[in-house]
Design a protein around this motif. Structure first.
Motif, PDB file in Angstrom:
ATOM      1  N   PRO A 380      23.547  67.822 -48.132  1.00  0.00           N
ATOM      2  CA  PRO A 380      23.545  67.399 -49.527  1.00  0.00           C
ATOM      3  C   PRO A 380      22.169  67.604 -50.165  1.00  0.00           C
ATOM      4  N   VAL A 381      22.178  68.084 -51.403  1.00  0.00           N
ATOM      5  CA  VAL A 381      20.927  68.403 -52.098  1.00  0.00           C
ATOM      6  C   VAL A 381      19.980  67.204 -52.103  1.00  0.00           C
ATOM      7  N   GLU A 382      20.526  66.000 -52.363  1.00  0.00           N
ATOM      8  CA  GLU A 382      19.626  64.832 -52.456  1.00  0.00           C
ATOM      9  C   GLU A 382      18.965  64.513 -51.113  1.00  0.00           C
ATOM     10  N   LEU A 383      19.663  64.865 -50.023  1.00  0.00           N
ATOM     11  CA  LEU A 383      19.064  64.658 -48.707  1.00  0.00           C
ATOM     12  C   LEU A 383      17.938  65.677 -48.477  1.00  0.00           C
ATOM     13  N   MET A 384      18.229  66.923 -48.862  1.00  0.00           N
ATOM     14  CA  MET A 384      17.216  67.986 -48.729  1.00  0.00           C
ATOM     15  C   MET A 384      15.964  67.643 -49.502  1.00  0.00           C
ATOM     16  N   THR A 385      16.140  67.218 -50.761  1.00  0.00           N
ATOM     17  CA  THR A 385      14.953  66.918 -51.568  1.00  0.00           C
ATOM     18  C   THR A 385      14.216  65.698 -50.998  1.00  0.00           C
ATOM     19  N   THR A 396      19.743  58.686 -45.994  1.00  0.00           N
ATOM     20  CA  THR A 396      20.360  59.455 -44.911  1.00  0.00           C
ATOM     21  C   THR A 396      21.565  58.693 -44.349  1.00  0.00           C
ATOM     22  N   SER A 397      21.379  57.394 -44.052  1.00  0.00           N
ATOM     23  CA  SER A 397      22.498  56.612 -43.488  1.00  0.00           C
ATOM     24  C   SER A 397      23.644  56.504 -44.482  1.00  0.00           C
ATOM     25  N   GLU A 398      23.288  56.366 -45.758  1.00  0.00           N
ATOM     26  CA  GLU A 398      24.334  56.226 -46.784  1.00  0.00           C
ATOM     27  C   GLU A 398      25.207  57.476 -46.829  1.00  0.00           C
ATOM     28  N   LEU A 399      24.560  58.630 -46.823  1.00  0.00           N
ATOM     29  CA  LEU A 399      25.328  59.886 -46.908  1.00  0.00           C
ATOM     30  C   LEU A 399      26.149  60.136 -45.639  1.00  0.00           C
ATOM     31  N   ILE A 400      25.555  59.801 -44.492  1.00  0.00           N
ATOM     32  CA  ILE A 400      26.304  59.959 -43.236  1.00  0.00           C
ATOM     33  C   ILE A 400      27.532  59.040 -43.262  1.00  0.00           C
ATOM     34  N   GLY A 401      27.331  57.829 -43.759  1.00  0.00           N
ATOM     35  CA  GLY A 401      28.435  56.871 -43.872  1.00  0.00           C
ATOM     36  C   GLY A 401      29.548  57.398 -44.760  1.00  0.00           C
ATOM     37  N   LEU A 402      29.166  57.975 -45.898  1.00  0.00           N
ATOM     38  CA  LEU A 402      30.166  58.532 -46.823  1.00  0.00           C
ATOM     39  C   LEU A 402      30.954  59.651 -46.155  1.00  0.00           C
ATOM     40  N   LYS A 403      30.219  60.532 -45.467  1.00  0.00           N
ATOM     41  CA  LYS A 403      30.892  61.672 -44.832  1.00  0.00           C
ATOM     42  C   LYS A 403      31.841  61.172 -43.735  1.00  0.00           C
ATOM     43  N   ARG A 408      37.398  60.113 -41.868  1.00  0.00           N
ATOM     44  CA  ARG A 408      38.437  59.170 -41.412  1.00  0.00           C
ATOM     45  C   ARG A 408      39.617  59.143 -42.373  1.00  0.00           C
ATOM     46  N   GLY A 409      39.490  59.889 -43.488  1.00  0.00           N
ATOM     47  CA  GLY A 409      40.601  59.970 -44.444  1.00  0.00           C
ATOM     48  C   GLY A 409      40.538  58.905 -45.526  1.00  0.00           C
ATOM     49  N   GLU A 410      39.389  58.211 -45.604  1.00  0.00           N
ATOM     50  CA  GLU A 410      39.272  57.202 -46.673  1.00  0.00           C
ATOM     51  C   GLU A 410      39.077  57.888 -48.017  1.00  0.00           C
ATOM     52  N   GLN A 411      39.569  57.216 -49.047  1.00  0.00           N
ATOM     53  CA  GLN A 411      39.475  57.775 -50.399  1.00  0.00           C
ATOM     54  C   GLN A 411      38.053  57.587 -50.946  1.00  0.00           C
ATOM     55  N   LEU A 412      37.396  58.692 -51.338  1.00  0.00           N
ATOM     56  CA  LEU A 412      36.064  58.571 -51.939  1.00  0.00           C
ATOM     57  C   LEU A 412      36.186  58.768 -53.451  1.00  0.00           C
ATOM     58  N   SER A 413      35.249  58.167 -54.160  1.00  0.00           N
ATOM     59  CA  SER A 413      35.258  58.358 -55.617  1.00  0.00           C
ATOM     60  C   SER A 413      34.820  59.783 -55.927  1.00  0.00           C
ATOM     61  N   GLU A 414      35.120  60.210 -57.158  1.00  0.00           N
ATOM     62  CA  GLU A 414      34.739  61.559 -57.601  1.00  0.00           C
ATOM     63  C   GLU A 414      33.229  61.756 -57.431  1.00  0.00           C
ATOM     64  N   GLN A 415      32.490  60.704 -57.787  1.00  0.00           N
ATOM     65  CA  GLN A 415      31.022  60.799 -57.732  1.00  0.00           C
ATOM     66  C   GLN A 415      30.529  60.888 -56.277  1.00  0.00           C
ATOM     67  N   LEU A 417      32.246  62.115 -53.738  1.00  0.00           N
ATOM     68  CA  LEU A 417      32.585  63.464 -53.254  1.00  0.00           C
ATOM     69  C   LEU A 417      31.568  64.478 -53.747  1.00  0.00           C
ATOM     70  N   GLN A 418      31.203  64.355 -55.013  1.00  0.00           N
ATOM     71  CA  GLN A 418      30.203  65.242 -55.611  1.00  0.00           C
ATOM     72  C   GLN A 418      28.898  65.223 -54.813  1.00  0.00           C
ATOM     73  N   ARG A 419      28.480  64.029 -54.432  1.00  0.00           N
ATOM     74  CA  ARG A 419      27.221  63.892 -53.687  1.00  0.00           C
ATOM     75  C   ARG A 419      27.279  64.649 -52.355  1.00  0.00           C
ATOM     76  N   LEU A 420      28.454  64.617 -51.737  1.00  0.00           N
ATOM     77  CA  LEU A 420      28.598  65.325 -50.454  1.00  0.00           C
ATOM     78  C   LEU A 420      28.730  66.830 -50.658  1.00  0.00           C
ATOM     79  N   GLN A 421      29.474  67.178 -51.709  1.00  0.00           N
ATOM     80  CA  GLN A 421      29.777  68.611 -51.888  1.00  0.00           C
ATOM     81  C   GLN A 421      28.625  69.389 -52.510  1.00  0.00           C
ATOM     82  N   ASN A 422      27.742  68.712 -53.203  1.00  0.00           N
ATOM     83  CA  ASN A 422      26.583  69.389 -53.781  1.00  0.00           C
ATOM     84  C   ASN A 422      25.563  69.623 -52.649  1.00  0.00           C
ATOM     85  N   ALA A 423      25.873  70.636 -51.825  1.00  0.00           N
ATOM     86  CA  ALA A 423      25.084  70.860 -50.606  1.00  0.00           C
ATOM     87  C   ALA A 423      24.434  72.243 -50.625  1.00  0.00           C
ATOM     88  N   VAL A 424      23.283  72.334 -49.986  1.00  0.00           N
ATOM     89  CA  VAL A 424      22.548  73.613 -49.918  1.00  0.00           C
ATOM     90  C   VAL A 424      22.095  73.845 -48.476  1.00  0.00           C
TER      91      VAL A 424
END
Ligand SMILES: [Fe+2]
Length: 562
Positions: A380-385, A396-403, A408-415, A417-424
């Motif tokens: 994720p970009v925010e982790l890289m920066t 770092t722990s927050e993003l790992i937790g989200l992923k 596990r198939g839990e429903q994530l909010s749009e925001q 998901l964006q944080r995870l998918q905005n990856a470089v």
């Protein structure tokens, strides 16, 4: 090959023999004459084994303070360590023009056979080296020991010593950063004086000239672990960037500035010293930086050693160029640049050679021995920066937790998901920075139905990746070897052992294709290839601060062919 090309190839091949003694059957058992007074301070080495040949190496330091003319030494190759059954012998000359190093390309040997060798001067005999030719025809198992990144001021080469204790390696692969170019006070030199690994006074600056590079190799070769491993098994080596200078690409390097002189002159000096000091048979002769070449281990595996650094690489992209003063990252501009189809790591000539070579190679496994990680490692970009600011544990722990939650198939909010998918890509110096060329290679491998295994060094940490193309199809496996001494991610991010283990587990969650990583231990990797599968084992040691060490941990994975 056209006639013209063939002629220039023959010329290049002859140029090689100008400085390397090639033993032919006629030379066999010739009587050594006039051996010189020398000492063998840097041990012996062998390398680039073929089914019928191997390179033997030593350095014969003249004992005469002002030697005039060449130094002459003799060599022997035997079936047994006691040299009761000497099969071949001869003499070889060397001089200052090649830093008193000697290579003998012993030909006419039997395949898959162990040999012993040594050199002699008038007064002194070298240590005995053990080597082995490659198998031909059917072979059931090949075992390789794989290394990278040995930095002298950072510590003792205990990892080499550990590997030298085993006697069943078919070959040792060195994936580069065999030396480092920095001077006192440079990268990874902080502990050097305290542990007795300071750079000597006459080689304490950043190395720039031929003399500097030669002295650096000589220094590294005083390490007992490195001498032991060279004496234990044949090396198949390629350079990474630090054999020239940090982040080398085809037209320059991060650690080369105009006031350090012409880059290509420096590179030529670096290449010359490398060829002098490594037991290698450069395919186009010792003045040509073309180092990529192949080795055939019977019908089990073909090993293609690549150069992703010196010969063809386009300049690396830099994250900093896409970040504004507030730390915002321009993902769109960056994504466009990194997806440029013209970006290359290999260069056109090497890519063509690899395509053709892979197509005609019939081994059960096709192995690419090369420097930088090939696996897709997007974060994720925010982790890289945040890494740029020295890391942020909570983030770092927050993003790992989200992923983990999304896996596990839990429903994530749009925001979320964006944080995870905005990856470089995490490392733009690796294949991730040259993604189109990687995808082209993947498609060729798929079309040809090859079992691809990639081995990489460079990062100082251990990795196991599934290699997948852009459509998520499995193309191969990648095994990354940790460094011998150079500091890894635990140092950049100032992590203690527990945090480094935690981050390693988290990385494997965050990065889809990553199966395993170790971010804090020094070691090497043993790869065993069999007809029906591969076993990889990472072996780790407890310290590099003294020569007293122990193997403390290992990690093993197996992969069965279906
Ligand atoms: Fe390195």
């Amino acid at each position: 090959m056209t006639n013209l090309k063939r002629r220039s190839f023959i010329k290049a091949a002859l140029a090689t023999t100008g400085s390397v003694a090639v033993s032919t059957p006629l030379q066999a058992m010739s009587r050594p004459e006039l051996p010189s007074n020398v000492s063998f301070d840097y041990g012996v080495a062998s390398g680039d084994p073929l089914q019928d040949a191997v390179i033997l190496w030593t350095r014969a330091t003249p004992l005469d303070a002002n030697p005039t003319g060449p130094v002459k030494i003799s060599w022997e190759l035997a079936e047994d360590a006691g040299f009761t059954r000497v099969l071949r012998a001869g003499t070889v000359e060397t001089d200052l023009a090649r830093d008193y190093t000697s290579k003998v390309d012993v030909r006419g040997l039997k395949p898959n056979t162990r040999y012993y060798y040594r050199f002699s001067g008038a007064n002194e005999q070298s240590p005995v080296g053990r080597t082995k030719t490659l198998p031909e025809d059917e072979v059931d198992q090949i075992k390789l020991a794989i290394f990278s990144c040995s930095n002298y001021p950072a510590g003792y080469f205990n990892v080499y010593q550990l590997a030298a204790q085993a006697d069943d390696w078919d070959a040792v692969l060195h994936l580069g950063d065999y030396i480092y170019e920095y001077g006192d006070g440079g990268y990874a030199t902080q502990n050097a004086a305290k542990i007795g690994r300071a750079l000597p006074q006459d080689n304490s600056g950043e190395i720039l000239t031929l003399t500097d590079y030669r002295k650096r190799y000589a220094l590294y070769r005083t390490d007992a672990g490195l001498q032991a491993l060279h004496a234990a098994a044949p090396f198949i080596a390629v350079w990474d960037d630090h054999e020239v200078t940090n982040d080398t690409w085809k037209g320059g390097a991060e650690n080369h500035s105009a006031d350090e002189g012409d880059f290509y002159s420096r590179r030529a000096a670096a290449v010359q010293a490398y060829y002098e000091w490594l037991p290698i048979r450069p395919p186009m002769g010792e003045t040509n930086p073309q180092i990529y070449r192949s080795f055939q281990f019977g019908d089990l595996l073909d090993l293609h050693m690549l150069d992703t650094r010196v010969i063809g690489r386009d300049q690396q992209l830099q994250f900093a160029n896409y970040m504004d003063e507030k730390g915002n990252f321009d993902t769109r501009a960056f994504s466009l640049d990194v997806a440029s189809p013209s970006r290359t790591l290999l260069g056109e000539e090497q890519r063509k050679w690899l395509r053709k070579t892979l197509a005609r190679s019939k081994g059960q496994w096709q192995v690419l021995g090369q420097q930088v990680l090939m696996g897709r490692m997007h974060l994720p970009v925010e982790l890289m920066t945040s890494f740029y600011r020295g890391g942020d544990k909570n983030l770092t722990s927050e993003l790992i937790g989200l992923k983990a939650a999304s896996l596990r198939g839990e429903q994530l909010s749009e925001q979320q998901l964006q944080r995870l998918q905005n990856a470089v890509p995490y490392n733009l110096d690796a294949w991730d920075g040259y993604a189109v060329e990687r995808e082209t290679l993947y498609q060729e491998v798929r079309e040809q139905g090859k079992n691809l295994v990639v081995v990489a060094g460079d990062t100082h940490n251990a990795w196991y990746n599934h290699l997948k193309d852009n459509d998520g199809r499995m193309v191969g496996l990648e095994f990354g070897t940790p460094s011998v001494t150079s500091p890894g991610m635990e140092t950049y991010l100032k992590l203690d052992e527990r945090s480094a283990k935690e981050l390693a587990r988290g990385m494997s969650v965050l990065v889809d294709d990553l199966q395993y990583c170790n971010l804090h231990q020094r070691g090497f990797m043993a790869l065993t290839f069999r007809r029906d599968g591969i076993e990889a084992e990472w072996k780790y040691i407890d310290n590099i601060d003294s020569t007293e060490f122990a193997e403390v941990d290992s990690h093993r994975v197996t992969h069965k062919l279906v």
